[in-house]
Structures are given as structure tokens and as C-alpha cells.
Write a protein that holds these residues in place. Structure first.
Motif, PDB file in Angstrom:
ATOM      1  N   VAL A 193     -43.111 -44.215  -0.934  1.00  0.00           N
ATOM      2  CA  VAL A 193     -44.486 -43.747  -1.145  1.00  0.00           C
ATOM      3  C   VAL A 193     -45.488 -44.682  -0.469  1.00  0.00           C
ATOM      4  O   VAL A 193     -46.455 -44.239   0.172  1.00  0.00           O
ATOM      5  N   ASN A 194     -45.233 -45.988  -0.576  1.00  0.00           N
ATOM      6  CA  ASN A 194     -46.164 -46.965  -0.002  1.00  0.00           C
ATOM      7  C   ASN A 194     -46.105 -46.983   1.520  1.00  0.00           C
ATOM      8  O   ASN A 194     -47.104 -47.298   2.175  1.00  0.00           O
ATOM      9  N   ASP A 195     -44.970 -46.680   2.062  1.00  0.00           N
ATOM     10  CA  ASP A 195     -44.824 -46.715   3.520  1.00  0.00           C
ATOM     11  C   ASP A 195     -44.207 -45.395   3.966  1.00  0.00           C
ATOM     12  O   ASP A 195     -42.986 -45.257   4.047  1.00  0.00           O
ATOM     13  N   PRO A 196     -45.057 -44.383   4.263  1.00  0.00           N
ATOM     14  CA  PRO A 196     -44.533 -43.061   4.600  1.00  0.00           C
ATOM     15  C   PRO A 196     -44.001 -42.932   6.024  1.00  0.00           C
ATOM     16  O   PRO A 196     -43.903 -41.833   6.562  1.00  0.00           O
ATOM     17  N   ASP A 197     -43.616 -44.049   6.610  1.00  0.00           N
ATOM     18  CA  ASP A 197     -43.041 -43.988   7.957  1.00  0.00           C
ATOM     19  C   ASP A 197     -41.726 -43.197   7.908  1.00  0.00           C
ATOM     20  O   ASP A 197     -40.882 -43.430   7.023  1.00  0.00           O
ATOM     21  N   PRO A 198     -41.518 -42.262   8.842  1.00  0.00           N
ATOM     22  CA  PRO A 198     -40.291 -41.432   8.810  1.00  0.00           C
ATOM     23  C   PRO A 198     -39.008 -42.251   8.813  1.00  0.00           C
ATOM     24  O   PRO A 198     -38.054 -41.933   8.096  1.00  0.00           O
ATOM     25  N   ALA A 199     -38.978 -43.292   9.619  1.00  0.00           N
ATOM     26  CA  ALA A 199     -37.764 -44.120   9.664  1.00  0.00           C
ATOM     27  C   ALA A 199     -37.525 -44.790   8.324  1.00  0.00           C
ATOM     28  O   ALA A 199     -36.394 -44.858   7.810  1.00  0.00           O
ATOM     29  N   ASN A 200     -38.611 -45.324   7.742  1.00  0.00           N
ATOM     30  CA  ASN A 200     -38.492 -45.980   6.437  1.00  0.00           C
ATOM     31  C   ASN A 200     -38.061 -44.981   5.357  1.00  0.00           C
ATOM     32  O   ASN A 200     -37.205 -45.284   4.521  1.00  0.00           O
ATOM     33  N   ILE A 201     -38.627 -43.776   5.396  1.00  0.00           N
ATOM     34  CA  ILE A 201     -38.257 -42.750   4.417  1.00  0.00           C
ATOM     35  C   ILE A 201     -36.785 -42.363   4.577  1.00  0.00           C
ATOM     36  O   ILE A 201     -36.052 -42.211   3.576  1.00  0.00           O
ATOM     37  N   ALA A 202     -36.331 -42.235   5.816  1.00  0.00           N
ATOM     38  CA  ALA A 202     -34.941 -41.854   6.055  1.00  0.00           C
ATOM     39  C   ALA A 202     -33.980 -42.912   5.530  1.00  0.00           C
ATOM     40  O   ALA A 202     -32.980 -42.614   4.859  1.00  0.00           O
ATOM     41  N   VAL A 203     -34.279 -44.189   5.833  1.00  0.00           N
ATOM     42  CA  VAL A 203     -33.385 -45.276   5.412  1.00  0.00           C
ATOM     43  C   VAL A 203     -33.331 -45.367   3.883  1.00  0.00           C
ATOM     44  O   VAL A 203     -32.252 -45.460   3.285  1.00  0.00           O
ATOM     45  N   ARG A 204     -34.510 -45.327   3.245  1.00  0.00           N
ATOM     46  CA  ARG A 204     -34.529 -45.460   1.791  1.00  0.00           C
ATOM     47  C   ARG A 204     -33.955 -44.222   1.091  1.00  0.00           C
ATOM     48  O   ARG A 204     -33.354 -44.332   0.018  1.00  0.00           O
ATOM     49  N   SER A 205     -34.126 -43.063   1.709  1.00  0.00           N
ATOM     50  CA  SER A 205     -33.504 -41.859   1.141  1.00  0.00           C
ATOM     51  C   SER A 205     -31.993 -41.970   1.166  1.00  0.00           C
ATOM     52  O   SER A 205     -31.299 -41.565   0.216  1.00  0.00           O
ATOM     53  N   ILE A 206     -31.486 -42.524   2.257  1.00  0.00           N
ATOM     54  CA  ILE A 206     -30.023 -42.708   2.338  1.00  0.00           C
ATOM     55  C   ILE A 206     -29.539 -43.658   1.250  1.00  0.00           C
ATOM     56  O   ILE A 206     -28.509 -43.430   0.595  1.00  0.00           O
ATOM     57  N   LEU A 207     -30.308 -44.731   1.004  1.00  0.00           N
ATOM     58  CA  LEU A 207     -29.897 -45.685  -0.024  1.00  0.00           C
ATOM     59  C   LEU A 207     -29.965 -45.063  -1.419  1.00  0.00           C
ATOM     60  O   LEU A 207     -29.088 -45.292  -2.259  1.00  0.00           O
ATOM     61  N   ILE A 208     -31.019 -44.285  -1.690  1.00  0.00           N
ATOM     62  CA  ILE A 208     -31.104 -43.618  -2.990  1.00  0.00           C
ATOM     63  C   ILE A 208     -29.956 -42.631  -3.156  1.00  0.00           C
ATOM     64  O   ILE A 208     -29.334 -42.541  -4.233  1.00  0.00           O
ATOM     65  N   ALA A 209     -29.671 -41.888  -2.075  1.00  0.00           N
ATOM     66  CA  ALA A 209     -28.537 -40.963  -2.126  1.00  0.00           C
ATOM     67  C   ALA A 209     -27.228 -41.720  -2.310  1.00  0.00           C
ATOM     68  O   ALA A 209     -26.297 -41.239  -2.987  1.00  0.00           O
ATOM     69  N   ALA A 210     -27.129 -42.912  -1.705  1.00  0.00           N
ATOM     70  CA  ALA A 210     -25.914 -43.714  -1.859  1.00  0.00           C
ATOM     71  C   ALA A 210     -25.713 -44.134  -3.313  1.00  0.00           C
ATOM     72  O   ALA A 210     -24.584 -44.154  -3.825  1.00  0.00           O
TER      73      ALA A 210
END
Length: 506
Positions: A193-210
Motif C-alpha cells: 500500500v505504501n509503495d504501489p510500484d508494480p515491481a514491489n507489488i509483484a514481489v510482495r504478492s509472491i511472498l504473501i502467496a508463499a
């Protein structure tokens, strides 16, 4: 005539009993399996101690590996945050994992009972939660992305490896992944939420999914381990029950063998002890009946003497049957084998039984094949086989019936003796019973003359001693046929005379 040899002796008895025993055993095993499975499902919590023990063993085994990602993370943090913060984080994280390893060692040393594992489980989860706070701190660092993509790659790699390794090492501890990395997932979401950069969202989404993925994988592995423990316990209990049943069965078999041997010895001894005075009774009654030492005086006494003699003869026959059967069961019946004429012995037996048959107005006839070669057998045993079969037929054939004695070749080049009557017959289900020792049939047989139930079992045993086969064929209201078959190996081939011209020059 010729007779096709039946497949085996007593096919119903031989074929049915093993199937019945196998069916009973299968039913018992199936019932025990279902009962153990149900009990295992109801008491799955009793394996929580073993699962926790496996978790403690895994922690101790990975005690050398667990510090490696912590130290690698501390080195990376020292580059981005400075050595002081990195050192403090590393010490705290190492302390958490050290506490987990010490707790695991203490848990295994104390041999905690199953009912007391819940406090230890909460203690392990608390240690993982504290370690998870360290990784949550790493996930909360979003401002460092301004320094370049290197920190994001470092953060993603470390967290992914730690999540996966925790799931693989500690999967036997229920909810270990959600409790350890739940706050980490929250910080990862906040960072998105704090950093809506697409790359950052993709990486953190992968970690949450992990986190979610490895939580599911960890639970699947835990259930698989629990299922393995339950099945192992079921197998152990089933094996224990089977071993107990086997011990009981062996003991029962040993007692049955001892009882059977004692019975055979008792029957042999009693038969011998009874036969000796009976012979004296028969001898004296015969002397009295013949009035050798003087007249008896009245006709009534003569009738009494004849009754005594007839009863003694009957009792002696029963005793002889019991003695023969006990000797056969004890394995002490030796065959005195010689070349015999089966047709001649059959005709002798027919002559002996003809008087009894005529008394009941039974038509007794014979059908024999001519020129049968000699048979290598015990004459006394073969004579007893034929007499028992004829006596049985006369006993159960009603007045005015008919009995046919047949002697001839079998399809397998052996020889057979068959006695067929047109009596009431035997139900198919009772054939095994009448072939057993002292076995008696139902209403049709009870209406005939009473016997000991030893005639057919003795015939069957004597035929088997000659390596032959005995078959009893019967239909209700149509009659019964008893067949004693001697194998080809006992038929003596006719050899040509020595002065036969065909032998000249050979």
C-alpha cells in the motif's frame, strides 16, 4: 462297464472347509481393521506427542543450518542499515532459534506424556512467533527500496527461503507457518500500500502467496505424518492381535492334538480290554447254545443264550470298528499287502450279506467286469471296505429295495468297487457329516437300523491308506452310491507266460 474317476475324495468337504476358514479369517481381519481405524480417527490427538517429538527432532537436526539464513540476513542488513542494527537483529534472531533448539532438547529429554504436550506445543509456537517477529521486521523495511532494486531482491530471496525452510522443518507443528509469518504477511501488505510500484507489488504478492502456499503444504505434510502414525499404530495393534490369536490357536491346536491322541489311546485300550471278556462271553454262549455240556432245560433259556450271543457279536463288531479307527487315526494301522482278486472278495462279501438282505426282502445283485487283473492291496482291509459298504446299504435300504454291487475298471486304468442302493438318500449338506467319525444323518438315516457312525469313516480311511479315493454320491428319495477307487499303480499287469512263443529270441 467303466467308471470315470472322480476328481478327489470328498470334494465338498475338502473344498468347502478351507474357504470357510479363509472367509472367517478375512472377516475377522476386516472387522479388526475397521475397529482400529475408527479408534485411530477418534483418538488422533493421542499422537500429538509423537508429532511434537518429530518437530523437536527436526529442530535439533537442523540446529546447524538454522543460523545460516540469519547470519546471511545480518550481513545484508549491515550493508544497508549499518553494523549496529544488523548485529542487534542477528543476536535477537539467533537467540530465538537457540531457544527453540534448547526447548526441543529439553522436551525430548523429559519424555513428556501425551496428556501434557499442550503447554510444550504452545511454548514451541511462542518461540516460532518470536522468530517470526524478526522476519516481520525485515518485511517492514520499505524505505530502503529507494537505494535501488538490490535490497528488494535480497529481501525477497531471504524471506522466501526462510518461509519454505520453516514449513519443511517444522511441518509437524500445527499452524507453525501462519503463526510465524502472519505478521510478516501483514507488513508485506502494508508495504504494497505504501509503495504501489508494480515491481514491489509483484514481489510482495509472491511472498504473501508463499506464506499461504507453504501454510497449506505444511498442513498437508502434518496430516500425512499423522496418518502415517495412525496407520503404524493400527498395524502394530493388528499384528499384536494376530500374534495373540496365533498363540491361542497354537495352544488350542496342541491341546486338541493331545486330546485326540489321548482319545485314540483310550479307545484302543478300552476296546482291547472290552474285547477280551467279550470273546469269553461269546465262547461260553456258543457252548451253551450248542448244549455241549448238557441240556439247558427250557426253550426260554435257549432264546436268552441266542440273544446273548447275538448281542455279544454286535458289541464285538462295534468294538472292532472303534479299535480299527483309533489305530488308523494313531497311524498304527499297517497294511499287509499282497496280490488279491477284487472280484472274488466282492463276491464273498455279497454271499455274507445275502442273508441279511433276504431278511428285508432286498434284491442284492452284482455287475462285474471279466478278466480283471490282480490288485496289490491288504485283503483284510479290502474285505472290510466291501462289507462295510454292503452293510451300510442293507441297513438304509427299505424292505423290497435293491442293491447293486459293481466291480470294474476306472477311466484312469484303476479298479473300483461301487455299492448303489435305492434307499432314502442323503442330503448334500449332510455328506461331510456322515463321513466324519460317529457322524449320523438326519431323519432318513435315523429311521434305519442304528449304528456307530464309523462304517464310512473307516472305509474312507482304508481307501486313503491304499492311495485311493472314496466318493459318496446321493440324492434324496433316489438312493446312494458309495465308490471306492484304487489307483492304477496298484493294478498288477498281466505278464505273458515264459513259454509264450513271442518271448523266443528275446
Amino acid at each position: 462297464m467303466s467308471l470315470a474317476a472322480p476328481p478327489t475324495v470328498d470334494p465338498g468337504l475338502v473344498a468347502r472347509r478351507p474357504r470357510s476358514r479363509n472367509g472367517d479369517l478375512a472377516a475377522t481381519l476386516r472387522s479388526a481393521r475397521e475397529r482400529l481405524s475408527a479408534r485411530g480417527r477418534r483418538t488422533a490427538t493421542r499422537f500429538s506427542g509423537e508429532l511434537l517429538d518429530q518437530h523437536a527432532a527436526a529442530l535439533r537436526a537442523s540446529a546447524i543450518i538454522l543460523p545460516l539464513p540469519v547470519m546471511a540476513t545480518g550481513f545484508g542488513l549491515s550493508i544497508h542499515l549499518g553494523p549496529l542494527v544488523a548485529a542487534l537483529w542477528t543476536l535477537v534472531a539467533l537467540g530465538c532459534y537457540l531457544a527453540l533448539v534448547v526447548t526441543a532438547r529439553k522436551f525430548q529429554a523429559e519424555r513428556v506424556p501425551t496428556e501434557s504436550v499442550d503447554p510444550w506445543r504452545r511454548l514451541f509456537l511462542s518461540g516460532h512467533f518470536m522468530a517470526g517477529l524478526c522476519w516481520a521486521y525485515l518485511a517492514s523495511l520499505t524505505a530502503l527500496h529507494e537505494q535501488g532494486p538490490q535490497f528488494g531482491i535480497f529481501q525477497f530471496t531471504v524471506l522466501f527461503i526462510v518461509i519454505a525452510s520453516t514449513a519443511m522443518v517444522s511441518f509437524t507443528l500445527r499452524l507453525v507457518v501462519p503463526i510465524t509469518f502472519g505478521i510478516t504477511a501483514v507488513f508485506l501488505g502494508v508495504g504494497m500500500v505504501n509503495d504501489p510500484d508494480p515491481a514491489n507489488i509483484a514481489v510482495r504478492s509472491i511472498l504473501i502467496a508463499a506464506v499461504a502456499f507453504f501454510a497449506v503444504v505444511s498442513e498437508i505434510l502434518r496430516r500425512s505424518a499423522l496418518s502415517g502414525l495412525i496407520h503404524q499404530a493400527e498395524k502394530d495393534e493388528l499384528i499384536a492381535e494376530l500374534e495373540t490369536a496365533q498363540v491361542i490357536s497354537e495352544e488350542a491346536r496342541r491341546r486338541a492334538e493331545e486330546a485326540n491322541l489321548a482319545k485314540s489311546r483310550f479307545l484302543a485300550t478300552m476296546s482291547h480290554e472290552l474285547r477280551t471278556p467279550l470273546n469269553a462271553i461269546l465262547g461260553f454262549s456258543e457252548v451253551m447254545s450248542g448244549e455241549i455240556l448238557g441240556p439247558l432245560g427250557t426253550e426260554t433259556y435257549k432264546d436268552y443264550v441266542r440273544d446273548i450271543h447275538a448281542s455279544g457279536q454286535h458289541l464285538l463288531g462295534v468294538i472292532n470298528e472303534i479299535l480299527d479307527l483309533s489305530r488308523i487315526e494313531a497311524g498304527r494301522f499297517d497294511l499287509n499287502e499282497e496280490a488279491i482278486e477284487l472280484v472274488a472278495i466282492a463276491k464273498d462279501g455279497l454271499s455274507i450279506m445275502r442273508i441279511k438282505a433276504e431278511a428285508k426282502d432286498i434284491d442284492l445283485s452284482a455287475e462285474v467286469e471279466p478278466d480283471l487283473p490282480a490288485l496289490w492291496a491288504d485283503e483284510r482291509a479290502v474285505r472290510q471296505i466291501i462289507l462295510n459298504l454292503l452293510s451300510n446299504a442293507v441297513k438304509f435300504t427299505p424292505h423290497g429295495g435293491s442293491i447293486v454291487l459293481r466291480v470294474g475298471w476306472t477311466a484312469g486304468a484303476g479298479q473300483y468297487v461301487s455299492v448303489k442302493d435305492d434307499g432314502p438318500g442323503i442330503p448334500a449338506a449332510e455328506i461331510p457329516l456322515v463321513l466324519s467319525s460317529f457322524g449320523q444323518g438326519s431323519a432318513a438315516m435315523k429311521s434305519a437300523e442304528q449304528g456307530t457312525g464309523l462304517g464310512l469313516p473307516i472305509v474312507q480311511a482304508l481307501v486313503r491308506l491304499h492311495n485311493g479315493e472314496f466318493e459318496l454320491l446321493s440324492k434324496l428319495r433316489e438312493g446312494t452310491e458309495a465308490i471306492a477307487i484304487f489307483p492304477q499303480s496298484r493294478v498288477l499287469e498281466v505278464m505273458p507266460a515264459l513259454d509264450d512263443p513271442t518271448w523266443i529270441g528275446h
